[in-house]
Design an enzyme around this catalytic site. Structure first.
Site, PDB file in Angstrom:
ATOM      1  CD  GLU A 427      51.365   0.196 -41.082  1.00 30.65           C
ATOM      2  OE1 GLU A 427      50.828  -0.699 -41.768  1.00 30.65           O
ATOM      3  OE2 GLU A 427      52.566   0.468 -41.143  1.00 30.65           O
ATOM      4  CG  ASP A 502      55.307  -1.416 -45.612  1.00 26.28           C
ATOM      5  OD1 ASP A 502      54.659  -1.969 -44.683  1.00 26.28           O
ATOM      6  OD2 ASP A 502      55.549  -0.206 -45.637  1.00 26.28           O
TER       7      ASP A 502
END
Ligand code: 28G
Length: 637
Positions: A427, A502
């Site tokens: 990511e 997260d």
């Protein structure tokens, strides 16, 4: 009563047999409940609830209560007839004691007055008894409360009358044995989901779930049975027709089907035999699919929607956007297949096929509005299929999917041996940069993703092909996509999803998993997909450094440091905060890292996850991600 029977001459031999039976269960619990992990632990509850549901299906019970108590015990109570407690002449024991001590006792498979019953997966309450530190059975019958206690399957008391009562029914209270189960915390949501499913499949029964540990309560009652189930599955989707409901009692068994078309692109068909989820499908599914295609083609032709003679809707066309439950109940279910979850009874194929063909045809004739909605959706799917095929053919012809032009942002590895190589899908560009520097370039390739990838649940394959992030993944993997996916061409052995710990990271991970689930299923089935586990904390004191991957580990690590000097604790909020060496050491180095392998253990569970996550409605999606973001270890899709 039971005491006197012990003196009869044949009791000794039988008692030994009983002991051996339950001892065998304790010696090899996996043989009876699959595993002794958290899944096996919950299996204990399912076994007992199955019996209560059997009593409900037999028509004698309307309510089942499952209670998770503070002391770690679980109780299940029904308001059925109560297991008989009088001594039987043949065995010298009560039916209660027989059910609790003899393997496979309990009137399964159509014996003993039950028309149909849970069967196979129900190994019997005696297995629960064998694996419980304590088990207490209470029977409410003939105005009395009867009670019997066991430990690890061994009888502790005879059946005693301990009080009076007006009610009838059975209550089983058990404590899982710590010698067998390393984890003994029942999970409320796991219980809740299973009970919801059981309630949907058993029309008219009320199931209550009480969690005294966290003061939570829930009640399920579905007047509509499987019809309500379909409504539940589609509640966040655009519905194209009413829920179609079909039911018939046949000599071969009962057939119950509910279905509804939605604007979605995937199909969700869940099949059950005697309330057992048949994840591998089987005869009932085959019969359903055949009849579905035939009925819709006939209807479309009759109403001149399909005009040309050789024009036909395919089986794929009529399943796009379909949500369906097919539930059959039969006396002698044959379960086959790798996980024994495929219905083998050939008579069920024709039973479902004929019933569904007849009644669905009738429904469409009587409900032209729904008929039109359904056929329009199927024709749209057919046109899209033809367009998508053309798009795919072009892409394939251009050689893009063959890996001729690897994406520019892919940092490939130097080894071309697909058995040893790994692809990290990372990511963000900054984490991608660290990963590129930190990796072992011999066998580790890095593909950074920019932002969020397309939600494949909301797009057809032609649009999916046009998405750059997905295209990059497809090309990097080198094995095509969807129907043409060929696992033998895979360029890497392990595909590792590496996202931040997260909410956004969890979302990206889910989008990737959805992509793999829908378009690269063999990758998951064959264990090629992994989830990287970056640490949450770095703890340092002088020269000593400990990385911690959970809050528990952090607490333990604190004890390892001497208490006199200051401990430096760094909480990593994202992968980008780690320098390349740290990322290598904690997350990528095969010698030191831990990774989670993604499995399809339970296709339905995966559906449920994707359903919650990918539904059109935004609110439940957020809620799910927030409650599960820290719980990655439980992500068994
Ligand atoms: C609370 C937790 C789980 C059950 C019954 C009711 C009967 C029964 C159960 O009979 C033995 C063998 C065949 C008759 C049957 C009661 C007939 C008449 C029952 C449960 C006796 C088993 N009266 N309720 N078993 N059969 N609930 N709940 O286990 O001949 S098990």
């Amino acid at each position: 009563m039971a005491e006197t029977s012990k003196k009869t001459s044949n009791y000794g031999a039988e008692q030994i047999q009983v002991l051996e039976g339950l001892q065998a269960v304790r010696r090899r619990p996996g043989m009876y409940i699959g595993t002794t992990d958290i899944a096996g632990l919950h299996h204990l509850i399912w076994e007992i609830v199955d019996n209560a549901i059997d009593e409900a299906m037999a028509g004698f019970c309307t309510e089942v209560v499952v209670n998770l108590h503070k002391d770690g015990s679980c109780s299940v109570e029904d308001n059925g007839r109560g297991i008989p407690v009088d001594t039987q002449r043949q065995t010298g024991k009560s039916a209660l004691e027989t059910v609790l001590t003899i393997l496979h006792a309990g009137g399964k498979f159509g014996e003993g007055g039950y028309k149909v019953s849970g069967g196979l997966h129900g190994v019997g309450v005696s297995v629960v008894n064998a694996l419980s530190e304590v088990l207490v059975a209470e029977v409410y019958r003939d105005g009395k409360v009867h009670r019997q206690e066991y430990r690890k399957g061994d009888v502790q008391t005879s059946v005693q009358v301990v009080g009076k009562t007006e009610k009838t029914g059975t209550k089983i209270i058990f404590v899982p044995d710590p010698e067998i189960f390393p984890i003994r915390d029942f999970d409320f949501n796991t219980v809740l989901n299973r009970m919801r499913q059981q309630a949907y499949l058993t029309k008219g029964v009320t199931i209550r779930i009480i969690d005294e540990r966290f003061d939570k309560k829930y009640k399920f009652y579905f007047e509509g049975g499987v019809k309500s189930y379909v409504q539940h599955l589609n509640k966040n989707k655009e519905n194209l027709c009413n829920v179609v409901y079909i039911e018939k009692e046949l000599p071969e068994g009962n057939v119950e089907i509910a279905l509804q078309y939605t604007g979605a692109f995937s199909e969700n068909i869940f099949t059950f035999a005697n309330n057992i989820h048949t994840t591998e499908g089987g005869m009932h599914l085959t019969g359903f699919r055949t009849a579905l295609t035939r009925t819709i083609n006939n209807y479309a032709r009759k109403n001149e929607i399909l005009k040309e003679k050789d024009q036909n809707l395919t089986s794929d066309d009529v399943r796009e956007g379909l949500t369906a439950i097919v539930s059959v109940k039969l006396a002698n279910p044959q379960f086959e297949g790798q996980t024994k979850s495929k219905l083998g009874n050939a008579e069920m194929r024709t039973a479902v096929e004929n019933t569904f063909y007849e009644l669905f045809t009738q429904y469409l004739d009587e409900n032209p509005g729904d008929g039109r909605g359904i056929v329009e959706k199927c024709c749209l799917a057919a046109r899209a299929r033809i367009a998508a095929k053309a798009a795919r053919d072009t892409v394939i012809r251009k050689g893009v999917l063959e890996g001729m032009t690897l994406p520019g942002k892919l940092a490939d590895c130097s080894s071309r041996d697909p058995l040893n190589t790994e692809l990290f899908i990372v990511e963000g560009d900054s984490a991608g940069g660290s990963a590129k520097q930190g990796r072992n370039r011999e066998f580790q390739a890095i593909l950074p993703l920019r932002g969020k990838i397309l939600n494949v649940e909301h797009s057809r394959i032609d649009k999916i092909f046009a998405n750059n992030e997905i295209k990059a993944i497809v090309i990097a993997l080198g094995a095509s996509i969807g129907e043409t996916f060929d696992v033998a061409k895979l360029r890497y052995n392990r595909i590792v999803i590496m996202t931040d710990a997260d909410v956004d990271g969890a979302h990206i991970r889910t989008l990737l998993l959805t992509l793999f689930y829908r378009y690269f299923k063999p990758l998951i089935e064959q264990g090629h997909i992994y989830i990287a586990q970056p640490p949450l904390y770095k703890m340092a004191q002088n020269k000593k450094v400990i990385y911690c991957y959970s809050d528990d580990e952090k607490e333990k690590a604190l004890e390892e440091f001497s208490k006199d000097t200051k401990i430096n604790i760094q909480r990593y909020k994202g992968l980008g905060e780690m320098n390349p060496d740290q990322l290598w050491e904690t997350t990528m180095n095969p010698e030191t890292r831990t990774m989670l392998r993604v499995r399809i253990e339970d296709a339905e569970k995966a559906e449920a996850i994707f359903d919650t996550l990918m539904g059109e409605e935004v609110l439940p999606r957020k809620k799910f991600i927030q409650t599960h973001a820290k719980n990655v270890k439980n992500l068994d899709i």
